[in-house]
Design an enzyme around this catalytic site. Structure first.
Site, PDB file in Angstrom:
ATOM      1  N   SER A  67      33.847  37.654  48.800  1.00 24.93           N
ATOM      2  CA  SER A  67      34.613  36.341  49.515  1.00 24.93           C
ATOM      3  C   SER A  67      35.679  36.629  49.875  1.00 24.93           C
ATOM      4  CB  SER A  67      34.274  36.066  48.899  1.00 24.93           C
ATOM      5  OG  SER A  67      33.844  34.569  48.154  1.00 24.93           O
ATOM      6  N   GLY A 505      35.154  37.714  32.832  1.00 21.26           N
ATOM      7  CA  GLY A 505      34.041  38.549  33.161  1.00 21.26           C
ATOM      8  C   GLY A 505      33.924  40.223  33.868  1.00 21.26           C
ATOM      9  N   THR A 506      35.659  40.586  34.232  1.00 18.85           N
ATOM     10  CA  THR A 506      35.506  41.736  35.197  1.00 18.85           C
ATOM     11  C   THR A 506      36.409  42.643  34.788  1.00 18.85           C
ATOM     12  OG1 THR A 506      36.636  40.543  36.525  1.00 18.85           O
ATOM     13  CG2 THR A 506      34.156  40.406  36.807  1.00 18.85           C
TER      14      THR A 506
END
Length: 549
Positions: A67, A505-506
């Site tokens: 992305s 989240g990462t």
């Protein structure tokens, strides 16, 4: 029927897992440096085939993309039969299987997974896959194909394509020949369906000014070229940053993420964009969209996902009312905590607004609960969902006046224009242009629907992000204990103040978002909260927010 263990073992030995890495399937699938993903891609091929078997042979999608990430990154995500994100429980299965250390361990884990998930191996496996333009893509697709071939899946290569087209192909393939047929299951079918609806919606409208489109030097350049062939008589698209050959160009100082993060023009557009002219940026796989223009003082004005949501939602509410359907069709909007307070106030005066946790899957799921659900993240990823019941109402409604008939036709054409499987920069771009044409808005009128509250986003590196727990759609911290009360005390000192803290989240960081009535105060609040987080939780001294050094 049993697993083809020998074929899986022979192919799997060619794709060993790097011993030092752990992979995680998150909202965007697996995503990291492209040169580390070979083993993951092989295993995803097999997982996708098993997902298809579990769902009685429905076609599953696999998209190889990172992305908006820099070019060295790559990733892969699975797409469920209606074009939606992979079911949440399978994210955990994918993570477990991807982290098996050896082929033998992988085969053992597969056998246990097939047993526990009750997968009927006699069912067919059908998978369609595509990739964006990253240099690492071909090798990763080859590893994916090894997995698909090892388990005997029927595989269809969609080639280099946008993420939204891949989602479209999955849904169109699975609904082909049914009453819910979504469209022809080819890229050409996608372009034809959307462009035909666009042309119907702008028929008879005044000439639309040309639109500059920043393609992020990615696969969106192909989509812009294809749409240009079909709609140039109604809208001229002017592509920039369409370089698909220069190494490192993808998403570099351009694209939707650059515009949103830097809040300024991509440098390459400075010589191109004229005062008052609309422009927009796609991201590397064409699922995000950011609009902007230069005002009469040549100041950059950003029209982000919140602005798109406000424009589109208000237009659909108006059409539903004009069609005489306001008592039968409810329109709702879904946002995250990152949505600007100005947009939330504007929208909540017009229709129901729901806030959910960050992540497209949360927005999409919540939007499905409305007759017409509009969702856009501030980063420009979003779409509009029309429920099956709404489509039935639209098909059966008998308008009583010519004005109602016109409005009804517009809504029906919107259901064809909008890619309802996922956020789609090209579909959303044409949707925005339809609304602007109907309302006779320039960027200035659109921008003036409401005023954004000044805001600031700050990242704080911490020793352990897992100690941060949230509730109320990530707007309130419940852990570490007592920290939220201290944040509240800071927020109360600022007019129109709002701030929240959520863990990434990462990576081991927490993100601090703040708003206030004045830009300097929004900045100050953000860094004060960031400093509070640092002081309370032992942030990495080398990574302390710059304003607090």
């Amino acid at each position: 029927m049993s697993l083809p263990i020998q074929a899986i073992q022979a192919a799997g030995d060619r794709h060993p897992k790097p011993a030092h890495l752990r992979f995680q399937y998150g909202t965007a699938g697996f995503r990291t440096l492209g040169n580390t993903l070979d083993s993951v891609m092989f295993k995803v091929g097999i997982i996708a085939a098993l997902r298809s078997k579990k769902l009685d042979g429905k076609t599953i999608g696999v998209m190889v993309t990172a992305s908006h990430n820099p070019e060295p990154d790559n990733g892969v995500k699975l797409v469920d039969p209606r074009g939606e994100m992979l079911e949440a429980s399978w994210e955990g299965y994918a993570t477990t299987l991807a982290n098996t250390s050896t082929t033998e361990e992988f085969v053992e884990a597969l056998a246990e997974f097939v047993r526990s998930a009750k997968i009927d191996l006699s069912k067919p496996a059908r998978v369609v896959y595509g990739r964006d333009t990253r240099p690492s893509g071909p090798a990763l697709v080859a590893a994916l194909e090894d997995g698909l071939h090892a388990i005997g899946a029927e595989a269809r290569d969609a080639g280099v394509t946008t993420t939204p087209i891949l989602h479209y192909l999955v849904r169109a393939t699975n609904t082909k020949g049914t009453k819910d047929a979504y469209g022809e299951d080819t890229s050409e079918g996608y372009y034809d369906k959307i462009s035909a609806a666009f042309k119907k919606l702008v028929a008879g409208k005044a000439g639309i000014p040309p639109l500059v489109v920043d393609c992020a030097n990615g696969v969106g350049a192909y989509a812009v070229e294809e749409f240009s062939k079909l709609i140039s008589d109604k809208l001229q698209l002017v592509p920039v940053n369409a370089d698909l050959t220069t190494p490192g160009a993808l998403n570099n100082a351009c694209g939707a993420d650059f515009v949103k993060t830097m809040q300024r023009l991509p440098p390459s557009l400075s010589p191109v964009l004229k005062t008052g002219q609309r422009a927009c940026s796609l991201d590397g796989d064409a699922d995000r969209l950011m609009y902007y223009y230069l005002d009469d003082r040549d100041q950059f004005r950003m029209l982000d996902g919140d602005k798109i949501a406000a424009l589109v939602a208000a237009f659909i509410v108006e059409l539903v009312k004009n069609a005489g359907l306001e008592d039968e069709i409810s329109v709702g909007i879904v946002q995250t905590a990152y949505a600007n307070g100005g947009s939330t106030k504007y929208l909540s005066q017009r229709l129901p607004v729901k806030c959910v946790s960050t992540g497209v899957k949360h927005l999409h799921h919540a939007a499905e609960h409305y007759d017409v659900g509009v969702y856009f993240e501030a980063n420009g990823h979003g779409t509009v969902l029309f429920s099956a019941e709404t489509n039935k109402i639209l098909a059966e409604h008998q308008p009583s006046t010519p004005a109602q008939s016109t409005a009804l036709n517009h809504i029906v054409n919107l259901t064809q224009l909008i890619n309802q499987t996922v956020g789609d920069a090209l579909s959303d771009l044409l949707l925005v242009e339809v609304v602007l044409a109907h309302k006779s808005y320039s960027g200035v009128e659109w921008d003036s629907l409401y005023v954004d509250l000044p805001n600031r986003l700050v990242k704080v590196v911490v020793a352990d992000r897992h100690i941060f727990k949230t509730e109320d759609a990530e707007r309130r911290l419940v852990s570490p204990a007592g920290l939220q009360e201290k944040i509240n005390e800071l927020v109360r000192r600022y007019e129109a103040g709002r701030a929240f803290v959520r863990p990434s989240g990462t990576e081991d960081v927490v993100r601090v978002y703040a708003e206030a009535m004045v830009k300097s105060q929004a900045d100050e609040l953000a860094f004060r909260v960031a400093g509070l987080v640092y002081d309370e939780t032992g942030g990495d001294p080398a990574q302390r927010p710059a304003e607090f050094l």
